[in-house]
Structure formats: C-alpha cells, structure tokens
Design a protein around this motif. Sequence first.
Motif, PDB file in Angstrom:
ATOM      1  N   GLY A 500       0.818  -1.204   0.000  1.00 55.78           N
ATOM      2  CA  GLY A 500       0.000   0.000   0.000  1.00 55.78           C
ATOM      3  C   GLY A 500       0.851   1.253   0.000  1.00 55.78           C
ATOM      4  O   GLY A 500       2.077   1.198  -0.089  1.00 55.78           O
ATOM      5  N   PRO A 501       0.205   2.414   0.097  1.00 57.95           N
ATOM      6  CA  PRO A 501       0.951   3.682   0.106  1.00 57.95           C
ATOM      7  C   PRO A 501       1.941   3.726   1.262  1.00 57.95           C
ATOM      8  O   PRO A 501       1.604   3.416   2.401  1.00 57.95           O
ATOM      9  CB  PRO A 501      -0.156   4.733   0.278  1.00 57.95           C
ATOM     10  N   LYS A 502       3.151   4.092   0.942  1.00 59.53           N
ATOM     11  CA  LYS A 502       4.191   4.146   1.957  1.00 59.53           C
ATOM     12  C   LYS A 502       4.550   5.584   2.273  1.00 59.53           C
ATOM     13  O   LYS A 502       4.561   6.443   1.399  1.00 59.53           O
ATOM     14  CB  LYS A 502       5.444   3.404   1.485  1.00 59.53           C
ATOM     15  N   ARG A 503       4.848   5.810   3.519  1.00 65.23           N
ATOM     16  CA  ARG A 503       5.314   7.125   3.937  1.00 65.23           C
ATOM     17  C   ARG A 503       6.807   7.211   3.654  1.00 65.23           C
ATOM     18  O   ARG A 503       7.601   6.435   4.184  1.00 65.23           O
ATOM     19  CB  ARG A 503       5.048   7.318   5.422  1.00 65.23           C
ATOM     20  N   VAL A 504       7.187   8.131   2.789  1.00 69.57           N
ATOM     21  CA  VAL A 504       8.591   8.264   2.417  1.00 69.57           C
ATOM     22  C   VAL A 504       9.354   8.897   3.569  1.00 69.57           C
ATOM     23  O   VAL A 504       9.034   9.999   4.014  1.00 69.57           O
ATOM     24  CB  VAL A 504       8.746   9.125   1.150  1.00 69.57           C
ATOM     25  N   LYS A 505      10.346   8.185   4.063  1.00 67.31           N
ATOM     26  CA  LYS A 505      11.191   8.707   5.132  1.00 67.31           C
ATOM     27  C   LYS A 505      12.650   8.438   4.778  1.00 67.31           C
ATOM     28  O   LYS A 505      12.959   7.590   3.949  1.00 67.31           O
ATOM     29  CB  LYS A 505      10.847   8.051   6.475  1.00 67.31           C
ATOM     30  N   GLY A 506      13.510   9.152   5.424  1.00 63.36           N
ATOM     31  CA  GLY A 506      14.933   8.949   5.194  1.00 63.36           C
ATOM     32  C   GLY A 506      15.714   9.237   6.457  1.00 63.36           C
ATOM     33  O   GLY A 506      15.174   9.758   7.434  1.00 63.36           O
ATOM     34  N   PHE A 507      16.983   8.887   6.455  1.00 60.34           N
ATOM     35  CA  PHE A 507      17.832   9.179   7.602  1.00 60.34           C
ATOM     36  C   PHE A 507      19.273   9.300   7.139  1.00 60.34           C
ATOM     37  O   PHE A 507      19.621   8.942   6.015  1.00 60.34           O
ATOM     38  CB  PHE A 507      17.690   8.108   8.693  1.00 60.34           C
ATOM     39  N   ARG A 508      20.105   9.810   8.028  1.00 56.61           N
ATOM     40  CA  ARG A 508      21.520  10.027   7.740  1.00 56.61           C
ATOM     41  C   ARG A 508      22.337   9.016   8.526  1.00 56.61           C
ATOM     42  O   ARG A 508      22.015   8.679   9.651  1.00 56.61           O
ATOM     43  CB  ARG A 508      21.963  11.431   8.154  1.00 56.61           C
ATOM     44  N   ASN A 509      23.406   8.534   7.919  1.00 58.56           N
ATOM     45  CA  ASN A 509      24.302   7.647   8.654  1.00 58.56           C
ATOM     46  C   ASN A 509      25.740   8.120   8.493  1.00 58.56           C
ATOM     47  O   ASN A 509      25.998   9.204   7.982  1.00 58.56           O
ATOM     48  CB  ASN A 509      24.131   6.194   8.188  1.00 58.56           C
ATOM     49  N   ASP A 510      26.673   7.305   8.943  1.00 63.07           N
ATOM     50  CA  ASP A 510      28.107   7.604   8.856  1.00 63.07           C
ATOM     51  C   ASP A 510      28.450   8.945   9.496  1.00 63.07           C
ATOM     52  O   ASP A 510      28.691   9.941   8.812  1.00 63.07           O
ATOM     53  CB  ASP A 510      28.575   7.595   7.400  1.00 63.07           C
ATOM     54  N   ARG A 511      28.528   8.940  10.816  1.00 64.87           N
ATOM     55  CA  ARG A 511      28.854  10.171  11.534  1.00 64.87           C
ATOM     56  C   ARG A 511      30.284  10.151  12.070  1.00 64.87           C
ATOM     57  O   ARG A 511      30.583  10.747  13.098  1.00 64.87           O
ATOM     58  CB  ARG A 511      27.850  10.384  12.673  1.00 64.87           C
ATOM     59  N   ASP A 512      31.173   9.466  11.359  1.00 64.31           N
ATOM     60  CA  ASP A 512      32.536   9.375  11.864  1.00 64.31           C
ATOM     61  C   ASP A 512      33.408  10.563  11.464  1.00 64.31           C
ATOM     62  O   ASP A 512      34.572  10.627  11.842  1.00 64.31           O
ATOM     63  CB  ASP A 512      33.191   8.064  11.420  1.00 64.31           C
ATOM     64  N   LEU A 513      32.871  11.524  10.690  1.00 68.90           N
ATOM     65  CA  LEU A 513      33.632  12.724  10.345  1.00 68.90           C
ATOM     66  C   LEU A 513      33.041  13.979  10.992  1.00 68.90           C
ATOM     67  O   LEU A 513      33.475  15.087  10.707  1.00 68.90           O
ATOM     68  CB  LEU A 513      33.672  12.912   8.821  1.00 68.90           C
ATOM     69  N   ARG A 514      32.025  13.812  11.841  1.00 70.57           N
ATOM     70  CA  ARG A 514      31.312  14.937  12.421  1.00 70.57           C
ATOM     71  C   ARG A 514      32.170  15.686  13.435  1.00 70.57           C
ATOM     72  O   ARG A 514      33.115  15.137  13.999  1.00 70.57           O
ATOM     73  CB  ARG A 514      30.021  14.466  13.097  1.00 70.57           C
ATOM     74  N   LYS A 515      31.791  16.944  13.638  1.00 68.26           N
ATOM     75  CA  LYS A 515      32.416  17.758  14.680  1.00 68.26           C
ATOM     76  C   LYS A 515      31.327  18.482  15.445  1.00 68.26           C
ATOM     77  O   LYS A 515      30.223  18.690  14.941  1.00 68.26           O
ATOM     78  CB  LYS A 515      33.399  18.774  14.078  1.00 68.26           C
ATOM     79  N   TYR A 516      31.668  18.877  16.667  1.00 69.40           N
ATOM     80  CA  TYR A 516      30.752  19.658  17.476  1.00 69.40           C
ATOM     81  C   TYR A 516      30.974  21.144  17.197  1.00 69.40           C
ATOM     82  O   TYR A 516      32.047  21.556  16.740  1.00 69.40           O
ATOM     83  CB  TYR A 516      30.959  19.360  18.957  1.00 69.40           C
ATOM     84  N   ALA A 517      29.967  21.938  17.505  1.00 68.27           N
ATOM     85  CA  ALA A 517      29.998  23.360  17.154  1.00 68.27           C
ATOM     86  C   ALA A 517      31.238  24.063  17.700  1.00 68.27           C
ATOM     87  O   ALA A 517      31.886  24.850  17.001  1.00 68.27           O
ATOM     88  CB  ALA A 517      28.730  24.036  17.668  1.00 68.27           C
ATOM     89  N   HIS A 518      31.591  23.769  18.950  1.00 66.78           N
ATOM     90  CA  HIS A 518      32.712  24.480  19.562  1.00 66.78           C
ATOM     91  C   HIS A 518      34.059  24.040  18.998  1.00 66.78           C
ATOM     92  O   HIS A 518      35.086  24.667  19.284  1.00 66.78           O
ATOM     93  CB  HIS A 518      32.695  24.275  21.079  1.00 66.78           C
ATOM     94  N   GLU A 519      34.078  22.984  18.193  1.00 69.21           N
ATOM     95  CA  GLU A 519      35.336  22.488  17.636  1.00 69.21           C
ATOM     96  C   GLU A 519      35.637  23.054  16.250  1.00 69.21           C
ATOM     97  O   GLU A 519      36.743  22.887  15.747  1.00 69.21           O
ATOM     98  CB  GLU A 519      35.302  20.961  17.549  1.00 69.21           C
ATOM     99  N   LEU A 520      34.672  23.711  15.630  1.00 69.72           N
ATOM    100  CA  LEU A 520      34.852  24.163  14.252  1.00 69.72           C
ATOM    101  C   LEU A 520      35.884  25.275  14.137  1.00 69.72           C
ATOM    102  O   LEU A 520      36.551  25.408  13.109  1.00 69.72           O
ATOM    103  CB  LEU A 520      33.516  24.631  13.675  1.00 69.72           C
TER     104      LEU A 520
END
Length: 697
Positions: A500-520
């Motif tokens: 039946g009709p599906k609700r289109v959803k998505g997500f993000r993965n691979d957070r091994d390159l992320r930084k926190y705001a105070h680190e930028l």
Amino acid sequence: MGEFIPGRKWTLPMEETGKWQSKFKDVALITKESQMYPGFCEAVNLVLNMDKDNRLVARDMADRADATEDGAKLMGLSPIVRPDVSIYAKTPEAVRDYELTAAEVKRSACAEARHEHLARVCRQHLCVPVEIKIDHTSLAFEFLNPEKKPPVRGESAKGQITDYASKILLAQHREFCLLVYIFRSFARLVRWDRFGAVVSERFNYIRGRTLQTFIHRVGHMSDSQLGCDPTVVPATPAEVTLMASCKDRLNDYHKLCLDEAMSDGWPIHKVAFYAKDVVDSEALRKAARSASGSAPICNSPPHSPSPSDSVSFDDNATLPSETCSTCVHSDDALISEPVRYFLIGRPRFAAHSPTGRATWGYVAYDMEAGGLAFLKDTWRPDSSRTHTERQVYERLYRHDVQPFYMVVMSVQPENNASRRRTQDFGDSVLGRIHYRLVMKEVGRPLDDHYDSVEMVGVIFYALMAHHEAWEKAGVLHRDVSVGNDLADEDPDEPPYHDGGPKRVKGFRNDRDLRKYAHELDSGPTQKSRSGTWRFMSALLLQFPGRRYEVSDDLESFMHVVNWLALKWYRRHLRIANTLRQHVADTCDKWTRLDGYDVGGERKLLRIRIGKVPFRLTIKGGLSSLSERLVELCHERYKTVDMAALRAQPESPGQDLLRSKVILDSPTDDDDAPLDPEDDKHEAASSKAPSAALSTHK
C-alpha cells in the motif's frame, strides 16, 4: 619475532636439519619460481608435522583461482593475483574448499613434482601466504644490498603483496595477517594490519633457524594470535537455518539484502556483543526530557528555535556528561558474557584497501529481535581528539534529537587481539582501533529510489535530521553525500508488506567525520579535507584552509540532488561535453598545491554565475528544485569575500581564481559563454545579498 610471533625458541632436531637443507639444495641454480614450490612445501610441512596435533599444511596454489573470484565485485578490479605457496588450516571445511580432485590434478599442466602439493586458492581458510621470487629486479624489497632502495620493479611487487593482504583481510574476519617473502635463499617476514606493514630484516632461511622457529610458532599460535577476531565465530547449521527462515517476514528489498548476505561461497559468522556495548537510546532520551522538562518532539518540518526553547550545547549544564553513559551496564559479571549475537555473511560493501578505515557494511540477522539490522565494521583513528560514532549518537539522544535517526542497538568500541601494532613503529600517522556499530534500520540507497518524489523526500528527511542535530545538539555531519542518505525501510510500518501507500522517510548515517559546534573554530587538522570529494562545497575545495561552516554541508545537499539528477534522469549538459568528462571536470578533478588538495573550480564557477550545469529534458519539480538550490548557493557566494580568502596564509600559493576560465560553448541557444569574473554575470542588484544557507531556515 619477539614483537609479533609469540612462542618458545625452537629449531628442528639435528637429525632433521639435513632434510630441511636438502629441500633447497639447488635454489641457486633454478630458472623458474615454480621449481621451488615442491621443496618449500615439503620443508614447511616437515616442521609442522613435528607436532602430532598439527592443524596446518603448506600447499602449492599458484595455478588455481579462488572460487569467490568469479564475478565477485567485492574482490576488487585489480588483476587476479595468487600467492605461490600458502599455509592452510586442515579443518574438514577448509580441506573441502581447497583440495583438488585426482582428476583435476591429473589434468594439470604443471610439472609432476608439484602434483602432491597442488591446491586451489581459498582465502577464507588461508593462514600465511608465501611469495617466492628468483628475479632480483622484481622484488618488493632489496635483498642483496639492504642499504639500497628497492629494485626497479619494486613498486609493482609491493602492490602484489598488498593485494594479497587486502584480499585475505576481506575474506576473513582478521585484525592482521602474516606473510613470508622469499628471494632464493633469503627471506623476510611481513605483518599487515590496518595501519600498514612491518617488514623484518632479511635472513638466510636455509642455514639459519629463524624460518623454522616462525613456522613452529605459527603452528602453535591460537587463532587470535594469528590475527583472527575472537568475537567472530562460524555460525552453526541451525543458526544459518534460523537466519534464512526470516525471509518470509521481509519486504522485497530486504529479501534481496538477505539473499546477498547468504550468497554461495560466503560462510555465515556469528558476532558477539556484550552488556557494556548495548546503547539504550530510550533511556538517554528520557534523561534528556527529564533534564529539560520538554515533551517529545513531533515529526514536523524543521523550524528555527527561539532562544527560549533552544538547548545548550554544554552537556554538563543540565544533561548527563559526555563521558558517562546510562547505557553502560555497571555489573562486571554481565560484561564478561555475550548478551546479543548477530549473524553476518557477505558484506553489502567493503573497502579494498588493507589500510585505513577499511569500512565494511553488513546486513545482519539479529538473533534476539528475529529481524535484520545493519552492522558497520570499521577501523577508526586512534586519537583522543576524535569522537566515536557511539559518542555522537549518545549526544544526539541526550539532546532528544528525535526524527529520522537510526536507533543504535549496540557498539563494540575496541577489540584488539594484538596490543602491539604497526602504528607503534610509525612517527606521526594516527593508528587505528577496531570499531563496530549496529543499527536497527537497514536503509535503501538513494540510487535505488523509485521516482524523483521519493528521492527528494528522502533527501528532505535527511536535511531535517541534519537541522535537528545542528540546532539542538551542535553536531555538524561534514560528509553529506549520496551514500550517507538512505531511504527508511521500517518493518514496523503498516505498509511494509502489503504494497500500500508508503510514507517516504529517510535518515543520515556515517557520523565518523562529524564535529561539534565548539570544535569548528580550530580549523582543519590536515591538508586534505575530510568528506566525499565530489559532494564537498566549492569553497572548501578551493580554499582547504578555510573554516568549515553549516553552509558547506547545506551546499552539499545541492550537489547530491544534482548528482542523482545527472545519473538517473534525461538531461542536456549546458556545455558541449560528455557526461563522463563533465563528472571528471566538475566533480572529481583535483590538484596538489603547496601540499594541499585543491579542486572544485568548475563547481565554483557555476555557483557564482547561478546556473545549473545541465538542463533536465522534462520540466518539473526536480528541475525547479535544482534551479532554486543553485540560486540559494549563488546568493550565499555573493556574501563571500573571495579576496580575503585568497589572502589567507593557508591558501595555496597558486591562485586558481585569478585565471579567466570561459565555459565551453553551450548546447542551448539561450546561454552564452560566461566569464565568472565579469561583473555583469554576478546578477547585480540594488538590494544587498542575503546570507543564504547560514542557517537551515
């Protein structure tokens, strides 16, 4: 030997030493490498068989390919290369896979002296490969004069043994592997791990006892001492049957994933996780809500929070600290025993390099939940300056970042069978630590989207997740790319099976390159920027010393949309060029200037003139979206002081932006060749340019 090969000092008894040396009596006279194979196998087996409980055997495998090489994309695109001799396990399963039939041996075109030891390559059971050389000009290492550089064809020879290590580490769950390199009467021992290789000094293995001791110790070393991961064991037949039985409960896409994981030639293994590895996301969210007094956030489009409802980025202010975790069990008795198992087979994707992150992705069977999960196996940098993915996800949970994030089921941060690693011999490069992460969702790649509506919907949900992470938790992803935005195939959704009709959803993965705001503000720590090159912002590619900003990630979403539109939809390029050349020039081109990796010139030109580099054949929502996104980036770039960026000391010495680059003749009549330095193409306006993309709003 002392660093990596544990065991007692041992040599052949005096009466057997003559037999050992007799196997190599003509080594100085041979004219073909294959003439050394029988004698070498016999010598190795002489040592191994001194132990009545010997579990290893040396076999000649230079002529027979591994069955998994046939059409196996995971083995890479390099030419098929095989070690000359290998030490194998003698388990019934291994013998079944590498043993040749009498008819196959009889049909062999090799010399009859080799027949007794012939076998096929089977990297899943290979213990120690042996490479034998007789031509000094084709050696990976110098043997005759160790003070000299490697011979003329040394780089190619190094590539050959690197390929051996890569394929062994791909076929087995190993943390390192060993290799023996022979040049006539001399040998070197090599140990490969995810950092690189340690190579011994040369030694004479015929007159000396070093190789005898090495073989004896290898025969007595445990699987973990030989590099095998002790938390991964073969699954039982009953467990394999259990994994296959879940197929009826899956949708079509997940059925394909399961079939691929259980491909012929790829054995099923069981991965153990412990109480300390389990992440209780709901407990972390509950703690966050209790601390902030907030209600759960609904799945509504992102908004710009006001100062009154924003959450502090300082975890220590009102939330549990970053270093402690309510999900880590305090009972030491529970830590010692596995509490959850996952079954894995053929990886969904795998890195071909033996060094670096070496990330593998598995569609796994969760034996507790009775369904599929996604298991990521990688080697993260061994640095206190970087955050593990677990720490990032826990931070998101603590700040109650709600929509569209994968639920982390468990993580196994560090499991190193060997404490002494290649990195201990390096001077400056970071080492690697084995790391696993298990997520509930098995996402569908964007390249498998059904239509443009679903594609844009998935990207929109990923953008909402990006907004939540930044505004509420101060986490910036820094690697927005096609591979990191996934469609959510949630088995708990009602339309999962019924079509039946599906609700289109998505997500993000691979957070091994992320930084926190105070680190930028600290800026980049290396001259090559982190991220996926073809989706990085033009400013980061042109000015590698520039501070990373939110706008860089948001621009990357535009490059993701354009990439998918180019790849999957009919279009006309605005310049007379092939698609391959356009991708090479616009997305992949780079050069090295003053030690920096620099590129993105055409990408920058197109943004500064405000033009999408292609025109979709069918005018519609996707076409309008691409045009609107480039307009936003164009507005953003109007506010950028290019002169100030060029004046930064970190900028490469050669100023790419000073040269006038005229775009090629367009294919559509309404476009004319454009000079990005010409003010008339900067869309001059009486109103001041807006600071677009500085926020998600």
